[in-house]
Design an enzyme around this catalytic site. Structure first.
Site, PDB file in Angstrom:
ATOM      1  N   HIS A 166     -10.520  15.677   5.577  1.00  0.00           N
ATOM      2  CA  HIS A 166     -10.375  14.528   5.808  1.00  0.00           C
ATOM      3  C   HIS A 166      -8.695  14.692   6.566  1.00  0.00           C
ATOM      4  O   HIS A 166      -8.331  13.630   6.842  1.00  0.00           O
ATOM      5  CB  HIS A 166     -10.284  13.263   4.675  1.00  0.00           C
ATOM      6  N   ASP A 382      -1.442  13.199  10.390  1.00  0.00           N
ATOM      7  CA  ASP A 382      -2.194  12.123   9.761  1.00  0.00           C
ATOM      8  C   ASP A 382      -3.553  12.786  10.075  1.00  0.00           C
ATOM      9  O   ASP A 382      -3.742  12.905  11.478  1.00  0.00           O
ATOM     10  CB  ASP A 382      -1.839  10.842  10.252  1.00  0.00           C
TER      11      ASP A 382
HETATM   12  C1  GDG Z   1      -7.369  10.268   4.368  1.00  0.00           C
HETATM   13  C2  GDG Z   1      -6.348  10.949   5.667  1.00  0.00           C
HETATM   14  C3  GDG Z   1      -7.642   9.723   7.058  1.00  0.00           C
HETATM   15  C4  GDG Z   1      -3.993   0.590   2.874  1.00  0.00           C
HETATM   16  N1  GDG Z   1      -3.221  -0.418   2.176  1.00  0.00           N
HETATM   17  C5  GDG Z   1      -4.040  -1.293   1.727  1.00  0.00           C
HETATM   18  C6  GDG Z   1      -5.467  -1.000   1.782  1.00  0.00           C
HETATM   19  N2  GDG Z   1      -5.340  -0.059   2.735  1.00  0.00           N
HETATM   20  C7  GDG Z   1      -6.655   0.992   3.211  1.00  0.00           C
HETATM   21  C8  GDG Z   1      -6.381   0.808   4.620  1.00  0.00           C
HETATM   22  C9  GDG Z   1      -7.090   2.179   4.969  1.00  0.00           C
HETATM   23  C10 GDG Z   1      -6.924   2.953   4.080  1.00  0.00           C
HETATM   24  O1  GDG Z   1      -6.279   2.412   3.116  1.00  0.00           O
HETATM   25  C11 GDG Z   1      -5.982   4.275   4.276  1.00  0.00           C
HETATM   26  O2  GDG Z   1      -6.389   5.201   5.218  1.00  0.00           O
HETATM   27  P1  GDG Z   1      -5.702   6.119   6.011  1.00  0.00           P
HETATM   28  O3  GDG Z   1      -6.700   6.746   7.197  1.00  0.00           O
HETATM   29  O4  GDG Z   1      -4.419   5.459   6.832  1.00  0.00           O
HETATM   30  O5  GDG Z   1      -5.105   7.374   5.064  1.00  0.00           O
HETATM   31  P2  GDG Z   1      -5.209   8.183   3.662  1.00  0.00           P
HETATM   32  O6  GDG Z   1      -5.700   7.424   2.779  1.00  0.00           O
HETATM   33  O7  GDG Z   1      -4.148   9.107   3.813  1.00  0.00           O
HETATM   34  O8  GDG Z   1      -6.821   9.020   4.080  1.00  0.00           O
HETATM   35  C12 GDG Z   1      -6.418  10.054   6.635  1.00  0.00           C
HETATM   36  C13 GDG Z   1      -8.739   9.577   6.067  1.00  0.00           C
HETATM   37  O9  GDG Z   1      -8.486  10.282   4.800  1.00  0.00           O
HETATM   38  C14 GDG Z   1     -10.210   9.029   6.449  1.00  0.00           C
HETATM   39  O10 GDG Z   1     -10.608  10.346   6.633  1.00  0.00           O
HETATM   40  O11 GDG Z   1      -7.863   8.912   8.116  1.00  0.00           O
HETATM   41  O12 GDG Z   1      -5.620  10.873   7.723  1.00  0.00           O
HETATM   42  O13 GDG Z   1      -4.976  11.095   5.036  1.00  0.00           O
HETATM   43  O14 GDG Z   1      -8.589   2.024   5.016  1.00  0.00           O
HETATM   44  O15 GDG Z   1      -7.112  -0.406   4.850  1.00  0.00           O
HETATM   45  N3  GDG Z   1      -6.509  -1.660   1.359  1.00  0.00           N
HETATM   46  C15 GDG Z   1      -6.411  -2.734   0.865  1.00  0.00           C
HETATM   47  N4  GDG Z   1      -5.028  -3.104   0.571  1.00  0.00           N
HETATM   48  C16 GDG Z   1      -3.891  -2.557   0.963  1.00  0.00           C
HETATM   49  O16 GDG Z   1      -2.751  -2.820   0.492  1.00  0.00           O
HETATM   50  N5  GDG Z   1      -7.372  -3.434   0.548  1.00  0.00           N
END
Ligand code: GDG
Length: 737
Positions: A166, A382
């Site tokens: 990921h 990212d």
């Molecule tokens: C890894 C990789 C890759 C965030 N704040 C709140 C909340 N979130 C949710 C968002 C989103 C998720 O968290 C964050 O996803 P990301 O993709 O931005 O990042 P990572 O957690 O670092 O994930 C990344 C991912 O894996 C998938 O393969 O994209 O690059 O680092 O879904 O919505 N959700 C809620 N409240 C919040 O305050 N409910």
């Protein structure tokens, strides 16, 4: 029914033990949604850490939790605090995470953490082995579990194992820093299919495999021992309908039913109708570029005073990995920066940054996305970044602007966003200005395209595409390594040959009929070989085809007017007995040579004893006459360089015996041989070859073909001989009917 085992560091649930009853609360992340969408086709079991450490509850409660989880198809693993410290906070988040996100200054090398990482990976592998049968599919997720594929494969070679990373896979120059780099790569190579978000991550991985282990890589396939491992790109999507649907629902709600957050924002907009709301949401992590983003806001407000009191950044940072020192330090830096900017620009009526250090429930998250005008998503690195996609999905009226870092995997698919280099303050500030001033028409145009793509390739599609590819990679796994020909097998082949009424023989030349010479022109046919070939070709109902990578001029010189067919340049030209002229089998261009020749020349100049051969439709770099180790090393480097250079051309890099050849793709010995079989049935087909280019031949010909690989190496051929002399011996016997 076949089982699908999903394996991730953490189970997608929270276990609540505070009340009278144990409550299992599913977390609604993207991965869980993707997985539930494919659950119809399999019996799912999810393996991972439950979130509770050993000793956190009494033994009876622990058992009860386990029972509840198992009932819901979750297999919880029991980790101790010590396990977590070394495995999760230690090796995963203090070594791999910073390294893979190019933060080398934060990478910590700790032997104890590495020990724990191996030990805990073994716990996951053991759980898989105890729960799965040979025919089950295993899908392992992410950087915490990179050793698990190999640990499982060692015990159960037939299990279908997929792995998805990921986070980014860094360039080889970064990855090579890691003391345990070989172990990590070997761990991953236990999988049958390795998935990445983007082409760059896949390219970096393949380059690492080639350079570190010297393995053969053809396009996106790695040959490893007797296995072929596939790699591919699966850009993870979001649950589009869920985000879009929630935003529609929110719009339809009566004011009193709206969330508190929504009511407050609407009130704010009412009193400040000109305001631009900018949303920023991330876990508090140095990879997310939060400080630079704040500095860009500072810069923007300094340079565009006309936007004072007209723009507000809603910045949400979600607490994360607070046990890791850099995260603690970052928290205080962000606090300070926010304070400084608010202090510098704030007025009685206006606070430039609304800062929240907590997470929000889903409904409020959707409200924040859908009500904001601009999303500022500017990570330093990212893997993908789902926030960017979620923001766009909530824009039901298609109004809103996404500013996205080109360092996020998502940028590869979201070209309609304003793409920025997150390190360039001015560029970021200009992007904010462009977003503030963008007309509605342009927004609609951009978001329509973005949404179409997000809707089409959502997380369900992502999961099903990965599983489809895993099924394909593991059904009909190519069998490598032909059976050595014993005297009995030889007798059997000869007897089949004699009995058959029509026969055809496809023979490669160099390495199959003659040995290698330092100068390729010295490998001309000897008298004995010439007699054998002529004798075979003169037998009744027998066709002989010499099928080689050589150029047609050389074969004309060596075999003038001979009674057999010849195919040269791997299938570009063909000439049947009695024909004067060569026939061009495929029309192709060789304009690409201009681009490739300087690269080969550069390698020839740097590697004494190597030289370039130019054929009509290919360029070849020969390295037989150089120091063996240097030659091998340079060959790996050259292939790597060519791979990145040629990705946009329809070209193929073929690795022969101490040669690397670049030629137009889609032309190969297999295709050329198939032409001979098109209009005629043969009772006996034999094909022999010694190198990689002959594999096409073995692959293309019918199953009953007597395919013979010359030399000890992996192959798709049914049989193998140690060297060309054995092959000549067999041909001599066939020739004396
Ligand atoms: C890894 C990789 C890759 C965030 N704040 C709140 C909340 N979130 C949710 C968002 C989103 C998720 O968290 C964050 O996803 P990301 O993709 O931005 O990042 P990572 O957690 O670092 O994930 C990344 C991912 O894996 C998938 O393969 O994209 O690059 O680092 O879904 O919505 N959700 C809620 N409240 C919040 O305050 N409910």
């Amino acid at each position: 029914m076949q089982k699908l085992l999903i394996v991730s560091n953490r189970l997608p649930v929270n276990v609540d033990t505070t009340g009278d009853e144990i409550r299992i609360i599913p977390s609604v992340g993207g991965l869980a949604t993707g997985m539930s969408s494919v659950s119809g086709s399999y019996r799912n079991l999810w393996i991972g850490w439950s979130g509770l450490t050993k000793g956190q509850t009494d033994e009876k409660t622990e058992k009860a939790i386990e029972k509840e989880l198992i009932a819901e198809n979750y297999l919880p693993l029991h980790l101790t605090q010590e396990d977590l410290d070394g495995f999760y906070f230690g090796f995963s988040n203090r070594t791999i995470w910073p390294l893979f996100h190019y933060f080398t200054q934060y990478v910590q090398y700790d032997d104890n953490d590495w020990e724990t990482y191996q030990r805990v990976n073994r716990i996951y592998a053991d759980a898989i082995l105890s729960a799965a049968c040979d025919e089950d599919m295993i899908w392992i997720h992410d950087y915490q579990l990179m050793l698990v594929p190999q640990m499982v494969k060692e015990q159960k070679p037939d299990m279908k194992i997929g792995f998805f990373l990921h986070i980014p896979f860094p360039s080889f120059e970064i990855f090579r820093i890691l003391p345990w780099r070989k172990e990590i790569i070997e761990g991953l190579l236990g999988a049958d299919l390795l998935g990445f978000h983007t082409f760059d991550y896949q390219r970096h991985f393949l380059s690492t495999v080639r350079r570190l282990l010297g393995l053969e890589v053809n396009f996106n396939e790695i040959t490893y021992g007797h296995r072929i491992i596939k790699t591919d790109i699966f850009p993870m999507g979001i649950d589009y309908e869920k985000f879009h649907g929630a935003a529609l629902e929110q719009k339809a709600r009566a004011v009193k039913d709206k969330t508190k957050v929504q009511q407050e924002m609407e009130k704010y907009i009412l009193t400040n109708p000109e305001i631009k709301l900018v949303i920023s949401i991330d876990r508090l992590d140095y990879s997310k570029g939060i400080e630079k983003r704040l500095q860009a806001i500072d810069y923007f407000l300094d340079h565009h005073p006309e936007y004072l009191e007209k723009i507000t950044l809603i910045m949400i940072t979600v607490p994360s990995r607070s046990e890791v020192p850099q995260y603690k330090q970052m928290k205080s830096e962000v606090d300070e920066l926010v304070g400084r900017i608010n202090g510098k620009f704030g007025t009685i009526n206006w606070t430039p940054i609304w800062y929240f250090y907590r997470s929000f429930p889903f409904e409020e998250l959707v409200d924040l996305y859908s009500t904001s005008d601009i999303a500022l998503v500017t990570p330093n690195r990212d893997g993908m970044n789902l926030v960017a996609k979620e923001f766009v999905a909530t824009k039901t009226d298609k109004k809103g602007v996404l500013i996205l870092s080109e360092m996020a995997g998502a940028a590869r698919e979201m070209a309609e966003a304003i793409l920025v280099n997150p390190n360039n303050m001015k560029e970021l500030s200009d992007a904010i200005l462009t977003a503030c001033e963008m007309g509605v028409e342009e927004m609609i145009l951009r978001n329509t395209q973005l949404q179409d793509r997000l809707q089409r390739y959502d997380v369900k599609k992502w999961a099903s595409e990965f599983l489809k590819a895993l099924t394909k990679a593991t059904d009909n796994r190519p069998v490598l390594g032909g059976t050595k020909i014993t005297p009995q097998v030889e007798t059997e082949i000869i007897s089949q040959y004699r009995k058959a009424d029509t026969r055809i023989l496809f023979l490669d030349y160099d390495g199959t009929l003659v040995g290698f010479k330092n100068n390729p022109m010295k490998a001309s046919p000897d008298e004995e070989l010439m007699q054998t070939l002529e004798a075979l070709a003169s037998q009744a109902n027998t066709e002989l085809v010499l099928i080689s990578g050589r150029d047609k001029e050389t074969f004309d010189q060596w075999f003038p007017g001979k009674p057999f067919s010849m195919v040269t340049e791997h299938g570009v030209w063909s000439k049947k007995p009695g024909q004067e002229e060569w026939k061009l089998l495929e029309y192709i261009s060789s304009d690409w040579k201009m681009l490739v020749r300087p690269v080969l020349e550069f390698f020839a100049d740097r590697t004494p004893g190597t030289f370039i051969e130019e054929k009509n439709y290919s360029l070849v770099w020969h390295y037989r006459n150089t120091d063996q180790e240097l030659g091998l090393q340079r060959a790996i480097e050259l292939k790597d360089e060519l791979n990145s250079l040629l990705s946009n051309f329809n070209l193929e890099i073929m690795e022969g015996n101490k040669v690397i050849e670049v030629k137009n793709s889609g032309i190969n010995k297999g295709k050329a041989a198939a032409r001979f079989l098109r209009n005629k049935e043969y009772g006996f087909i034999l094909a022999a070859g010694d190198d990689w280019t002959d594999e096409y031949l073995f692959q293309e010909l019918p199953n009953e073909t007597i395919s013979i690989k010359i030399g000890a190496a992996k192959t798709r051929a049914r049989y193998s001989y140690a060297d060309f002399r054995n092959m000549r011996n067999l041909l001599n016997q066939l020739a004396t009917e």
